[in-house]
Design an enzyme around this catalytic site. Structure first.
Site, mmCIF file in Angstrom:
data_model
loop_
_atom_site.group_PDB
_atom_site.id
_atom_site.type_symbol
_atom_site.label_atom_id
_atom_site.label_comp_id
_atom_site.label_asym_id
_atom_site.label_seq_id
_atom_site.Cartn_x
_atom_site.Cartn_y
_atom_site.Cartn_z
ATOM 1 N N GLU A 62 46.876 43.455 35.300
ATOM 2 C CA GLU A 62 48.313 43.671 35.400
ATOM 3 C C GLU A 62 48.643 44.211 36.792
ATOM 4 O O GLU A 62 47.963 45.117 37.282
ATOM 5 C CB GLU A 62 48.760 44.668 34.321
ATOM 6 C CG GLU A 62 50.143 44.422 33.808
ATOM 7 C CD GLU A 62 50.393 45.029 32.437
ATOM 8 O OE1 GLU A 62 51.142 44.422 31.665
ATOM 9 O OE2 GLU A 62 49.851 46.106 32.132
ATOM 10 N N GLN A 78 62.147 44.653 33.719
ATOM 11 C CA GLN A 78 61.760 43.431 33.017
ATOM 12 C C GLN A 78 62.045 42.184 33.850
ATOM 13 O O GLN A 78 61.310 41.202 33.782
ATOM 14 C CB GLN A 78 62.464 43.348 31.656
ATOM 15 C CG GLN A 78 61.938 44.319 30.627
ATOM 16 C CD GLN A 78 60.456 44.119 30.342
ATOM 17 O OE1 GLN A 78 59.916 43.016 30.482
ATOM 18 N NE2 GLN A 78 59.782 45.185 29.942
ATOM 19 N N ARG A 85 48.351 40.229 29.934
ATOM 20 C CA ARG A 85 49.693 39.943 29.459
ATOM 21 C C ARG A 85 50.294 38.725 30.166
ATOM 22 O O ARG A 85 49.772 38.256 31.161
ATOM 23 C CB ARG A 85 50.601 41.159 29.552
ATOM 24 C CG ARG A 85 50.184 42.307 28.623
ATOM 25 C CD ARG A 85 51.304 43.309 28.456
ATOM 26 N NE ARG A 85 50.943 44.349 27.510
ATOM 27 C CZ ARG A 85 51.068 45.659 27.761
ATOM 28 N NH1 ARG A 85 51.542 46.062 28.926
ATOM 29 N NH2 ARG A 85 50.740 46.539 26.861
#
Length: 230
Positions: free
Chosen positions: A49, A78, A105
């Site tokens: 990440e 986001q 992710r």
């Protein structure tokens, strides 16, 4: 789900892109450990990440800001997460020998897990949510973001909360157990749905690290796309 999987496989074969694997799980579930485990394979391009990127957006620590004031900063955070994941997920492999692209992710995670949870918990206003949905829908329709496998490191919130407190990342120091429960519920809702879009391999990550690594070793053939044609 089978139709979506077929479409994703067809797109991968047509473009000769690598087999895409997303490592999914709650905060503290062991995603970084999983990524590190597969870095030893020469045909794997592994992407943790991008925390450093989120901590320095033209000098602004978006990760720290969203943890400190979730209602104010969820929308820009986001938005930026979607962009950074999109770059990782769709960029060409670093060299010709790469047959597997693995990342911590995914774009799909941002859409179906964290953004949905943010709306449910009122961290996003309706117009903000609709902007993020439009951004994702455009991406899905116009770019190949399909996943070939999701490895879900499934945990219970209490276990990961204890781990997060022990590891002591500055931004996570005040993460409440209730938030980890919200993330857990969002994962369960997303990955139990019939239209996830690819196969989901679930690993019990409440177990100690050695046991999780043993499972990764056991399933490495599947995780590395062994059942698929590259």
């Amino acid at each position: 789900m089978s139709n979506m999987r077929t479409v994703g496989t067809a797109a991968r074969l047509a473009s000769k892109r690598p087999f895409r694997v997303s490592i999914e799980g709650n905060i503290g579930s062991g995603k970084s450990t999983c990524i590190k485990f597969f870095e030893k394979f020469r045909n794997v391009e592994a992407h943790p990440e991008p925390l450093k990127e989120w901590r320095n957006v033209a000098g602004h620590n978006l990760l720290g800001l969203v943890y400190s004031e979730v209602n104010t900063w969820t929308f820009p955070f986001q938005h930026y997460v979607h962009l950074s994941r999109l770059k990782i997920q769709t960029s060409p492999p670093s060299h010709a020998d790469i047959t597997v692209k693995m990342f911590e992710r995914s774009v799909q995670n941002s859409r179906h897990c964290f953004v949905e949870n943010a709306k449910k918990q009122h961290y996003l206003q309706d117009p903000e949510y609709e902007v993020l949905m439009s951004w994702y829908d455009y991406t899905e329709k116009n770019l190949d973001i399909a996943l070939d496998l999701i490895v879900y490191l499934r945990t219970t919130p209490q276990v990961v909360w204890e781990r997060v407190m022990k590891r002591g990342r500055a931004e996570e120091s005040e993460v409440p157990l209730a938030y980890l429960q919200e993330v857990h519920d969002s994962y369960e809702n997303w990955l139990s749905a019939p239209d996830v879009g690819c196969e989901v391999l679930t690993i019990d990550a409440d177990k100690n690290l050695d046991a999780v690594v043993e499972d990764l070793e056991r399933y490495s053939y599947k995780i590395l796309g062994g059942n698929h044609t590259n």
